[in-house]
Design a protein around this motif. Structure first.
Motif, PDB file in Angstrom:
ATOM      1  N   VAL A 149       0.869  -1.177   0.000  1.00 12.82           N
ATOM      2  CA  VAL A 149       0.000   0.000   0.000  1.00 12.82           C
ATOM      3  C   VAL A 149       0.903   1.225   0.000  1.00 12.82           C
ATOM      4  CG1 VAL A 149      -1.786   1.253   1.249  1.00 12.82           C
ATOM      5  CG2 VAL A 149      -1.778  -1.246   1.259  1.00 12.82           C
ATOM      6  N   ALA A 150       0.549   2.216  -0.809  1.00 10.44           N
ATOM      7  CA  ALA A 150       1.376   3.424  -0.886  1.00 10.44           C
ATOM      8  C   ALA A 150       1.172   4.280   0.355  1.00 10.44           C
ATOM      9  CB  ALA A 150       1.020   4.224  -2.131  1.00 10.44           C
ATOM     10  N   LYS A 151       2.253   4.896   0.803  1.00  9.54           N
ATOM     11  CA  LYS A 151       2.166   5.769   1.975  1.00  9.54           C
ATOM     12  C   LYS A 151       1.255   6.954   1.675  1.00  9.54           C
ATOM     13  CE  LYS A 151       5.684   6.455   5.322  1.00  9.54           C
ATOM     14  NZ  LYS A 151       7.116   6.720   5.480  1.00  9.54           N
ATOM     15  N   SER A 152       1.203   7.353   0.401  1.00 10.34           N
ATOM     16  CA  SER A 152       0.422   8.529   0.028  1.00 10.34           C
ATOM     17  C   SER A 152      -1.063   8.228  -0.108  1.00 10.34           C
ATOM     18  CB  SER A 152       0.945   9.073  -1.296  1.00 10.34           C
ATOM     19  OG  SER A 152       0.767   8.087  -2.289  1.00 10.34           O
ATOM     20  N   SER A 153      -1.434   6.955   0.003  1.00 12.54           N
ATOM     21  CA  SER A 153      -2.834   6.590  -0.243  1.00 12.54           C
ATOM     22  C   SER A 153      -3.755   7.208   0.799  1.00 12.54           C
ATOM     23  CB  SER A 153      -2.985   5.068  -0.218  1.00 12.54           C
ATOM     24  OG  SER A 153      -4.348   4.726  -0.168  1.00 12.54           O
ATOM     25  N   GLU A 154      -4.950   7.621   0.333  1.00 18.35           N
ATOM     26  CA  GLU A 154      -5.931   8.177   1.265  1.00 18.35           C
ATOM     27  C   GLU A 154      -6.884   7.095   1.755  1.00 18.35           C
ATOM     28  OE1 GLU A 154      -7.675  11.384  -0.873  1.00 18.35           O
ATOM     29  OE2 GLU A 154      -5.808  12.548  -0.834  1.00 18.35           O
ATOM     30  N   HIS A 155      -6.696   5.889   1.254  1.00 20.22           N
ATOM     31  CA  HIS A 155      -7.610   4.812   1.633  1.00 20.22           C
ATOM     32  C   HIS A 155      -6.836   3.629   2.196  1.00 20.22           C
ATOM     33  CE1 HIS A 155     -10.404   7.134  -0.773  1.00 20.22           C
ATOM     34  NE2 HIS A 155      -9.584   7.028  -1.798  1.00 20.22           N
ATOM     35  N   LYS A 156      -5.921   3.900   3.089  1.00 18.56           N
ATOM     36  CA  LYS A 156      -5.050   2.820   3.570  1.00 18.56           C
ATOM     37  C   LYS A 156      -5.838   1.676   4.188  1.00 18.56           C
ATOM     38  CE  LYS A 156      -0.787   5.367   4.477  1.00 18.56           C
ATOM     39  NZ  LYS A 156      -1.260   6.771   4.519  1.00 18.56           N
ATOM     40  N   GLU A 157      -6.811   2.023   5.050  1.00 17.32           N
ATOM     41  CA  GLU A 157      -7.543   0.964   5.752  1.00 17.32           C
ATOM     42  C   GLU A 157      -8.321   0.092   4.781  1.00 17.32           C
ATOM     43  OE1 GLU A 157      -9.913   2.165   9.117  1.00 17.32           O
ATOM     44  OE2 GLU A 157      -8.158   3.255   9.911  1.00 17.32           O
ATOM     45  N   ALA A 158      -8.978   0.761   3.839  1.00 14.93           N
ATOM     46  CA  ALA A 158      -9.748   0.008   2.855  1.00 14.93           C
ATOM     47  C   ALA A 158      -8.818  -0.843   2.001  1.00 14.93           C
ATOM     48  CB  ALA A 158     -10.541   0.965   1.976  1.00 14.93           C
ATOM     49  N   ALA A 159      -7.639  -0.308   1.694  1.00 14.31           N
ATOM     50  CA  ALA A 159      -6.682  -1.054   0.882  1.00 14.31           C
ATOM     51  C   ALA A 159      -6.242  -2.324   1.612  1.00 14.31           C
ATOM     52  CB  ALA A 159      -5.473  -0.182   0.555  1.00 14.31           C
ATOM     53  N   ILE A 160      -5.951  -2.185   2.900  1.00 13.67           N
ATOM     54  CA  ILE A 160      -5.572  -3.348   3.703  1.00 13.67           C
ATOM     55  C   ILE A 160      -6.718  -4.362   3.727  1.00 13.67           C
ATOM     56  CG2 ILE A 160      -5.092  -4.114   6.064  1.00 13.67           C
ATOM     57  CD1 ILE A 160      -2.686  -2.787   4.981  1.00 13.67           C
ATOM     58  N   GLU A 161      -7.925  -3.823   3.894  1.00 12.61           N
ATOM     59  CA  GLU A 161      -9.100  -4.680   3.924  1.00 12.61           C
ATOM     60  C   GLU A 161      -9.200  -5.486   2.625  1.00 12.61           C
ATOM     61  OE1 GLU A 161     -10.804  -5.076   6.581  1.00 12.61           O
ATOM     62  OE2 GLU A 161     -12.228  -6.477   5.647  1.00 12.61           O
ATOM     63  N   PHE A 162      -8.936  -4.810   1.505  1.00 10.99           N
ATOM     64  CA  PHE A 162      -8.995  -5.508   0.223  1.00 10.99           C
ATOM     65  C   PHE A 162      -7.936  -6.612   0.154  1.00 10.99           C
ATOM     66  CE2 PHE A 162      -7.039  -5.852  -4.019  1.00 10.99           C
ATOM     67  CZ  PHE A 162      -8.047  -6.571  -4.631  1.00 10.99           C
ATOM     68  N   LEU A 163      -6.741  -6.318   0.641  1.00 11.01           N
ATOM     69  CA  LEU A 163      -5.668  -7.323   0.591  1.00 11.01           C
ATOM     70  C   LEU A 163      -6.043  -8.550   1.428  1.00 11.01           C
ATOM     71  CD1 LEU A 163      -2.428  -5.139   0.695  1.00 11.01           C
ATOM     72  CD2 LEU A 163      -3.522  -6.254  -1.254  1.00 11.01           C
ATOM     73  N   LYS A 164      -6.895  -8.344   2.447  1.00 11.27           N
ATOM     74  CA  LYS A 164      -7.369  -9.500   3.218  1.00 11.27           C
ATOM     75  C   LYS A 164      -8.278 -10.392   2.374  1.00 11.27           C
ATOM     76  CE  LYS A 164      -6.653  -7.602   7.758  1.00 11.27           C
ATOM     77  NZ  LYS A 164      -7.199  -6.954   8.956  1.00 11.27           N
ATOM     78  N   TYR A 165      -9.073  -9.755   1.512  1.00 12.99           N
ATOM     79  CA  TYR A 165      -9.894 -10.541   0.586  1.00 12.99           C
ATOM     80  C   TYR A 165      -8.997 -11.329  -0.372  1.00 12.99           C
ATOM     81  CZ  TYR A 165     -14.346  -8.435   1.936  1.00 12.99           C
ATOM     82  OH  TYR A 165     -15.462  -8.054   2.619  1.00 12.99           O
TER      83      TYR A 165
END
Lengths: 289, 427
Positions: free
Chosen positions: B319-335
């Motif tokens: 996940v990029a440090k600059s991302s504004e959706h870090k939590e959602a991105a992590i959530e997606f990686l769990k899927y």
């Protein structure tokens, strides 16, 4: 004719001008700027002064690439252009055969460079390739030529592929120019009893001169900044044997993450190509007077 | 009047486009990777996206796949322009570390510790993306092992056995050669193919420490004995005529190495386990004539015979440090790393680096590969994945010199060492 206002001209030129400045002009000073830094293409830029330039001057692979580029220039100017001119003259006569041949000869130019490179890589394949198979069929059973893997041969094998691809382009250029030569001139010379060679030497060639010069400049600059077919066929290998300045630039900037040094090579390439085309145009202009 | 009107219309059209673009962007997560249509994993990614979007309707994921080599350039340029996507793929190791050092990548350690997500992954897989004590990516696709594939029928015909030691290996090579076969098929235009031999030889001769000490600058050197000897062995094999003629010009991407195997011209082929999938695709009728063995050992070598060259994790997602959706991105990686994804990956012949994945295995060939990986005491990550790109390139540049004998083993080793010194001095 209605007078067109300067503003209209400006507005119509604007889109092309913007794209040209953004993608063609701006990168040149930008590369010059980057060439003074050690930079990976992202993250921190460290100013290193002239270090990149000093490295470039002492870089054996760059020397080799530059020399390879000059070989390519030479073999393009004295290979591609004469063959293209010859074909153009043969095809200038309008018969049914020449129409078909024109189309056939034009095909290489219609294919994308990557497709051409892939095609030639199959032709050159030492074990199953067309060329070696053909040589074996006509009796050279023990002949085994390693076209792309032999460092002494690789560059020339690539140049053959490049010429094959670009000859049709110059052929069309020359053909159009030959068609523009008025028939009256040939008729007049026939009345004077000129031979075919004299026709060519004293009418065709002088009138083609501007086209030949343009084609030469295109070929010169194109050969100096050449990239795609080499990249796909050998990747500059084996062991930099067919490296060109542009492939070496790409390798440094994007494979080794040395954007600063890659920019230095890019700028050097630009300076070399620019200088040579200026000299070439100056010299040929002088000759015209 | 007419002019003003058209101007107003044009400007308002522009505004509408601008506004609508920014409206979409508010809830969009951009995902970059290499799973184009050509990659078998694409349906797994698409399915994970669909499942995530169904559960999280406030987000959409824009998946932008790019083919392998272009991808590296594209990501690099985006990083340079501070234009990186929310989620991006890499192969961990040296190249990922460059982005981490530039402050581009989110530290995922906290997220991994939450709910024991970290337990989901095979530790060696995560290890490729660990720098200091922090994790910067999760492995999603295949554990990979480089193995010596061979034609069982040719071995039978010539009457040779699977070689255990390098001496046996040379015997096999000589006998195959005498029987008119090319002993080892290799397409070395690509250089990483020849590098596989070099990596195995360094490991077998000098043990894993030879490389690790050189790469991590713990008193080791790329010019040390193990590296020089690896080069010597390669040239010894070249002298034996072990490799196909024209080896440096053959293109692996066009399968010119495998053509020699299919045409009964060559007998062995050192390649990643993906070769199994390729053979299955290209020449299913011949699949039963292929098997594999482990790279032979050196009697005086320090390397553990169970060591493999390969990768404990293929595509790694960060996940990029600059991302504004870090939590959602992590959530997606769990899927992307859940049981459903694991099963789908295994069905595709991909050894997903998740715990418990062996339960889904039924293809005997894949079970063999899984066991080889599981029993390996050490998996040597490909040099060009482990090392910083600048040194990796220097290594790859020497490979054709070694196989083409335009470079001595000492010169080759020295060249990599010099580049390494240059790189580390600049840091």
């Amino acid at each position: 004719m209605q007078k067109v206002s300067k503003l209209t001209i400006f507005i119509f030129l604007l889109p092309a001008l913007l794209i040209f400045s953004l993608y063609m002009v701006a990168p040149i000073p930008l590369s010059a700027f980057y060439s003074f830094f050690r930079w990976k293409g992202f993250g921190e830029r460290v100013f290193v002064g002239l270090n990149n330039w000093i490295e470039l001057i002492g870089d054996g692979i760059f020397h080799k690439a530059l020399f390879n580029n000059f070989k390519l220039v030479f073999l393009s100017l004295f290979g591609q252009l004469p063959i293209a001119l010859g074909l153009a003259i043969l095809l200038a006569k309008k018969t049914k055969t020449t129409d078909i041949l024109k189309t056939i000869y034009f095909v290489p130019l219609l294919m994308s460079s990557v497709a051409v490179a892939t095609l030639w890589s199959n032709i050159y394949d030492p074990n199953f390739g067309l060329l070696n198979m053909f040589l074996q069929t006509i009796g050279f059973e023990n002949l085994f030529i390693d076209y792309l893997g032999n460092p002494k041969l690789a560059l020339y094998s690539v140049i053959v592929a490049i010429n094959w691809r670009y000859i049709p382009f110059y052929m069309i250029l020359f053909l159009a120019a030959i068609k523009n030569i008025p028939d009256e001139l040939y008729e007049a010379s026939r009345v004077d009893g000129a031979s075919k060679w004299e026709n060519f030497r004293y009418i065709t060639l002088p009138l083609l001169r501007p086209t030949i010069i343009n084609a030469s400049v295109l070929s010169l600059v194109g050969s100096l900044k050449f990239f795609d077919i080499v990249y796909v066929l050998t990747g500059g290998g084996p062991n930099n044997a067919s490296e060109l300045m542009a492939t070496y630039m790409y390798k440094n900037a994007f494979n080794s993450l040395r954007m600063g040094y890659g920019s230095t090579i890019a700028l050097a390439l630009f300076i070399i190509a620019f200088t040579f085309s200026i000299i070439f145009m100056k010299v040929t202009k002088k000759g015209a007077k | 009047m007419k002019k003003t009107l058209s101007l107003v219309v044009t400007v308002s059209m522009f505004l509408v486009i601008l506004l609508s673009v920014s409206a979409i962007a508010q809830e969009e997560i951009v995902l970059w990777d290499i799973t184009t249509e050509a990659e078998s994993e694409l349906p797994v990614i698409q399915d994970a996206i669909a499942r995530f979007e169904a559960d999280n309707p406030e987000y959409t994921i824009r998946h932008v796949p790019t083919s392998n080599d272009d991808y590296k350039t594209k990501l690099q340029v985006a990083m340079g322009a501070n234009n990186e996507p929310d989620i991006f793929m890499s192969w961990g190791g040296g190249p990922l570390k460059e982005y981490v050092d530039a402050g581009k990548v989110m530290d995922m350690t906290e997220a991994l510790k939450q709910d024991d997500w970290i337990e989901r992954f095979v530790p060696a897989g995560l290890e490729i993306a660990r720098f200091d004590e922090n994790y910067y990516a999760v492995p999603i696709t295949g554990m990979r092992a480089v193995l010596m594939f061979y034609r069982t029928d040719i071995f039978e015909e010539v009457g040779v056995e699977i070689p255990e030691t390098y001496e046996d290996f040379k015997d096999v090579i000589v006998q195959l050669k005498d029987a008119g076969y090319i002993p080892l098929s290799l397409a070395n235009k690509n250089r990483w193919t020849g590098s596989m031999y070099y990596m195995y030889l360094v490991d077998r001769i000098g043990g894993k420490e030879a490389f690790l000490n050189a790469a991590n600058r713990n008193g080791g050197s790329f010019a040390s004995e193990a590296f020089v000897r690896a080069g010597e062995v390669i040239q010894e094999l070249v002298d034996l005529g072990a490799f196909p003629p024209g080896v440096n010009g053959l293109d692996e991407d066009q399968g010119q190495s495998r053509q020699l195997l299919y045409a009964d011209r060559a007998a062995m082929y050192l390649m990643g386990d993906w070769a199994y999938g390729l053979i299955k695709n290209e020449n299913p009728a011949m699949l039963e004539n292929f098997s594999f063995f482990r790279f032979p050992v050196f009697e005086d070598g320090k390397g553990d015979p169970s060591n493999l060259v390969g990768s404990p994790g293929g595509n790694m997602y960060s996940v990029a440090k600059s991302s504004e959706h870090k939590e959602a991105a992590i959530e997606f990686l769990k899927y992307l790393s859940d049981e459903t994804a694991a099963k789908q990956l295994v069905d595709l012949g991909n050894l997903a680096p998740f715990r418990g994945v062996e339960e889904y295995l039924d293809d005997p060939f894949m079970i063999d590969i899984y066991n080889a990986l599981n029993n390996a005491n050490y998996v040597q990550l490909y040099y060009d994945q482990y090392l910083p790109p600048q040194i990796a390139q220097a290594h790859l540049d020497t490979i054709q010199g070694l196989f083409g004998k335009t470079m001595t083993p000492e010169e080759a080793a020295q060249m990599v060492e010099e580049e390494a010194q240059k790189y580390f001095n600049e840091q």
